[in-house]
Motif scaffolding. Sequence first.
Motif, PDB file in Angstrom:
ATOM      1  N   ARG A 129      -1.846  36.608 -60.874  1.00  0.00           N
ATOM      2  CA  ARG A 129      -1.598  35.608 -60.199  1.00  0.00           C
ATOM      3  C   ARG A 129      -0.165  34.902 -60.219  1.00  0.00           C
ATOM      4  NH1 ARG A 129      -7.287  34.213 -58.903  1.00  0.00           N
ATOM      5  NH2 ARG A 129      -7.515  32.929 -61.018  1.00  0.00           N
ATOM      6  N   LEU A 130      -0.038  35.188 -61.918  1.00  0.00           N
ATOM      7  CA  LEU A 130       1.502  35.246 -62.387  1.00  0.00           C
ATOM      8  C   LEU A 130       3.289  35.572 -61.679  1.00  0.00           C
ATOM      9  CD1 LEU A 130       0.642  34.788 -66.221  1.00  0.00           C
ATOM     10  CD2 LEU A 130       0.631  32.981 -64.249  1.00  0.00           C
ATOM     11  N   LEU A 131       2.855  36.542 -60.533  1.00  0.00           N
ATOM     12  CA  LEU A 131       4.042  37.402 -60.660  1.00  0.00           C
ATOM     13  C   LEU A 131       4.603  36.784 -59.223  1.00  0.00           C
ATOM     14  CD1 LEU A 131       1.841  40.857 -60.754  1.00  0.00           C
ATOM     15  CD2 LEU A 131       3.578  39.930 -62.539  1.00  0.00           C
ATOM     16  N   PRO A 132       5.285  36.708 -59.188  1.00  0.00           N
ATOM     17  CA  PRO A 132       6.365  36.224 -58.034  1.00  0.00           C
ATOM     18  C   PRO A 132       6.321  36.940 -57.144  1.00  0.00           C
ATOM     19  CG  PRO A 132       7.762  36.237 -60.098  1.00  0.00           C
ATOM     20  CD  PRO A 132       6.611  36.951 -60.003  1.00  0.00           C
ATOM     21  N   ARG A 133       6.102  36.170 -55.868  1.00  0.00           N
ATOM     22  CA  ARG A 133       6.699  37.029 -54.463  1.00  0.00           C
ATOM     23  C   ARG A 133       7.657  37.144 -53.145  1.00  0.00           C
ATOM     24  NH1 ARG A 133       0.887  38.109 -54.775  1.00  0.00           N
ATOM     25  NH2 ARG A 133      -0.519  37.429 -56.626  1.00  0.00           N
ATOM     26  N   LEU A 134       7.463  38.499 -53.155  1.00  0.00           N
ATOM     27  CA  LEU A 134       8.652  39.119 -52.386  1.00  0.00           C
ATOM     28  C   LEU A 134       8.579  37.663 -50.773  1.00  0.00           C
ATOM     29  CD1 LEU A 134       8.583  42.486 -52.295  1.00  0.00           C
ATOM     30  CD2 LEU A 134      10.834  40.641 -53.052  1.00  0.00           C
ATOM     31  N   ARG A 135       9.550  37.128 -50.390  1.00  0.00           N
ATOM     32  CA  ARG A 135       9.218  36.081 -49.153  1.00  0.00           C
ATOM     33  C   ARG A 135       9.186  37.078 -48.562  1.00  0.00           C
ATOM     34  NH1 ARG A 135      14.552  32.004 -49.708  1.00  0.00           N
ATOM     35  NH2 ARG A 135      15.761  33.917 -48.754  1.00  0.00           N
ATOM     36  N   LEU A 169      15.835  49.919 -64.047  1.00  0.00           N
ATOM     37  CA  LEU A 169      14.865  48.188 -64.683  1.00  0.00           C
ATOM     38  C   LEU A 169      16.468  47.665 -65.138  1.00  0.00           C
ATOM     39  CD1 LEU A 169      12.127  49.376 -66.671  1.00  0.00           C
ATOM     40  CD2 LEU A 169      13.037  48.147 -63.733  1.00  0.00           C
ATOM     41  N   GLY A 170      17.460  48.049 -65.439  1.00  0.00           N
ATOM     42  CA  GLY A 170      18.465  47.540 -66.629  1.00  0.00           C
ATOM     43  C   GLY A 170      19.071  46.972 -65.599  1.00  0.00           C
ATOM     44  N   ALA A 171      19.484  48.471 -65.189  1.00  0.00           N
ATOM     45  CA  ALA A 171      20.477  47.527 -63.550  1.00  0.00           C
ATOM     46  C   ALA A 171      19.771  46.267 -63.103  1.00  0.00           C
ATOM     47  CB  ALA A 171      20.856  48.399 -62.730  1.00  0.00           C
ATOM     48  N   TYR A 172      18.725  46.412 -62.546  1.00  0.00           N
ATOM     49  CA  TYR A 172      18.215  45.639 -61.952  1.00  0.00           C
ATOM     50  C   TYR A 172      18.297  44.473 -62.643  1.00  0.00           C
ATOM     51  CZ  TYR A 172      14.245  43.036 -58.743  1.00  0.00           C
ATOM     52  OH  TYR A 172      14.169  42.335 -57.774  1.00  0.00           O
ATOM     53  N   GLN A 173      17.794  44.208 -64.148  1.00  0.00           N
ATOM     54  CA  GLN A 173      17.992  42.928 -65.025  1.00  0.00           C
ATOM     55  C   GLN A 173      19.067  42.403 -65.511  1.00  0.00           C
ATOM     56  OE1 GLN A 173      14.005  42.502 -67.348  1.00  0.00           O
ATOM     57  NE2 GLN A 173      14.291  44.776 -67.408  1.00  0.00           N
ATOM     58  N   ARG A 174      20.875  43.109 -64.524  1.00  0.00           N
ATOM     59  CA  ARG A 174      21.874  42.802 -65.036  1.00  0.00           C
ATOM     60  C   ARG A 174      22.132  41.810 -63.767  1.00  0.00           C
ATOM     61  NH1 ARG A 174      22.490  47.857 -67.985  1.00  0.00           N
ATOM     62  NH2 ARG A 174      23.631  48.916 -65.988  1.00  0.00           N
ATOM     63  N   SER A 175      21.316  41.870 -63.141  1.00  0.00           N
ATOM     64  CA  SER A 175      21.454  40.944 -61.631  1.00  0.00           C
ATOM     65  C   SER A 175      20.882  40.008 -61.862  1.00  0.00           C
ATOM     66  CB  SER A 175      21.591  42.046 -60.030  1.00  0.00           C
ATOM     67  OG  SER A 175      22.488  43.137 -59.949  1.00  0.00           O
ATOM     68  N   ARG A 176      19.569  40.679 -61.834  1.00  0.00           N
ATOM     69  CA  ARG A 176      18.456  39.242 -61.546  1.00  0.00           C
ATOM     70  C   ARG A 176      17.082  39.685 -62.391  1.00  0.00           C
ATOM     71  NH1 ARG A 176      16.738  37.234 -56.108  1.00  0.00           N
ATOM     72  NH2 ARG A 176      18.570  36.546 -56.317  1.00  0.00           N
ATOM     73  N   ALA A 177      17.030  39.027 -63.615  1.00  0.00           N
ATOM     74  CA  ALA A 177      15.545  38.645 -64.761  1.00  0.00           C
ATOM     75  C   ALA A 177      14.556  39.068 -63.665  1.00  0.00           C
ATOM     76  CB  ALA A 177      15.824  38.133 -66.049  1.00  0.00           C
ATOM     77  N   LEU A 178      13.658  40.195 -64.707  1.00  0.00           N
ATOM     78  CA  LEU A 178      12.721  40.327 -64.219  1.00  0.00           C
ATOM     79  C   LEU A 178      11.704  39.292 -65.688  1.00  0.00           C
ATOM     80  CD1 LEU A 178      11.661  43.740 -63.356  1.00  0.00           C
ATOM     81  CD2 LEU A 178      11.945  42.369 -62.218  1.00  0.00           C
ATOM     82  N   THR A 179      10.347  38.646 -65.266  1.00  0.00           N
ATOM     83  CA  THR A 179       9.534  37.878 -65.781  1.00  0.00           C
ATOM     84  C   THR A 179       9.169  38.837 -66.842  1.00  0.00           C
ATOM     85  OG1 THR A 179       7.418  37.976 -64.557  1.00  0.00           O
ATOM     86  CG2 THR A 179       9.281  36.030 -63.978  1.00  0.00           C
TER      87      THR A 179
END
Length: 342
Positions: A129-135, A169-179
């Motif tokens: 339940r802590l995981l952000p969900r796609l809109r 994963l590095g490329a993704y998180q340079r644009s938007r960090a994952l929790t």
Amino acid sequence: MSAAASALAGPSLSPETPHGDLLATLGSDDVPPEPPIRSVLFGPARFEEHGHSLATTHEVEPSGDATAAFFPRLQDNMDTLRRVRALLEQQSREGLHLGPAGHWLLDNANLLEEQLQKVRLSLPRNFFRLLPRLRDEPLAGLPRIYGVAWAWVAHTDSGLDLPLLHTYLGAYQRSRALTMAELWALPGTLRVVLLENLRRLAERTALLQLARDAAHQWLDTPDEQRQLTVLDAQFERLTQRGVADAFLLQLQQREDDLDAESARSLRAWLSLRLPEGVAVQARLQSQATEDHQSIRNAITTLRALDKVDWRRLFADTCAAMQVMAACPVHAAEREDCQDDTL
């Protein structure tokens, strides 16, 4: 047979089970199976680009929804895999040819059954339940990390390449960090997506086998009972399930087993429905090769996930973990305490 294998076998199917009922055991009897999660293979440069673009398009809803369903397809996927297992086991007992994909599914029954427990242990509901969900569609309501895992599976053909995953994963998180919760949910979520893909591949494998079996069943019917009207009904049913071409090809390949008059009638019937048999056969052979490779990759990856040093991978791609690692107090803690802190 072990308890896990027995569970995967699911409901027993007798050799006398009507063919139409066998189709129904695999789910809806009027729609084709969903296509595999398989797209263009990406190398490092493409994954770098895709990681950035995916991060910018992923819009999320707040986490903490107590009513969120726990991967709603997971149990259904396992149930379908069990039904396919039961069907393939029956066909194996009858001496029917299963092909490489079918044998891989049969030989790895225990591994597939173990995945459900591993997912539930790695993703308890209060953590889920802590995981952000796609809109937004097509994965609206599912965790964002599910979208990350889905793209990975699609563009690696269900493979596991750690340097490539590091790049992605590095490329993704340079644009938007994952929790941190999302990162630690990745191994379990990869299992969920791989099971989704295996369900699709297994269902198609089984339906194609049933289509070929239907052709054999008609061809082996005594001459006085063999009717083209039966073929019409079977063709319509199998067309709805998206596997009629396999049925037609099997009929064509065995038409010489019939007497001259029956063979002429069958050829005339096939000419209206299979005008380009060579091209269709080439397409189905190519699809079978691709599906077999995807099944091999998915099962191999499921085995390999337990051996990955996820902590190190996340530390190398997560800015928050890198900041914490630079803190002397954090660095002096034991690894299990560091994980609790994070």
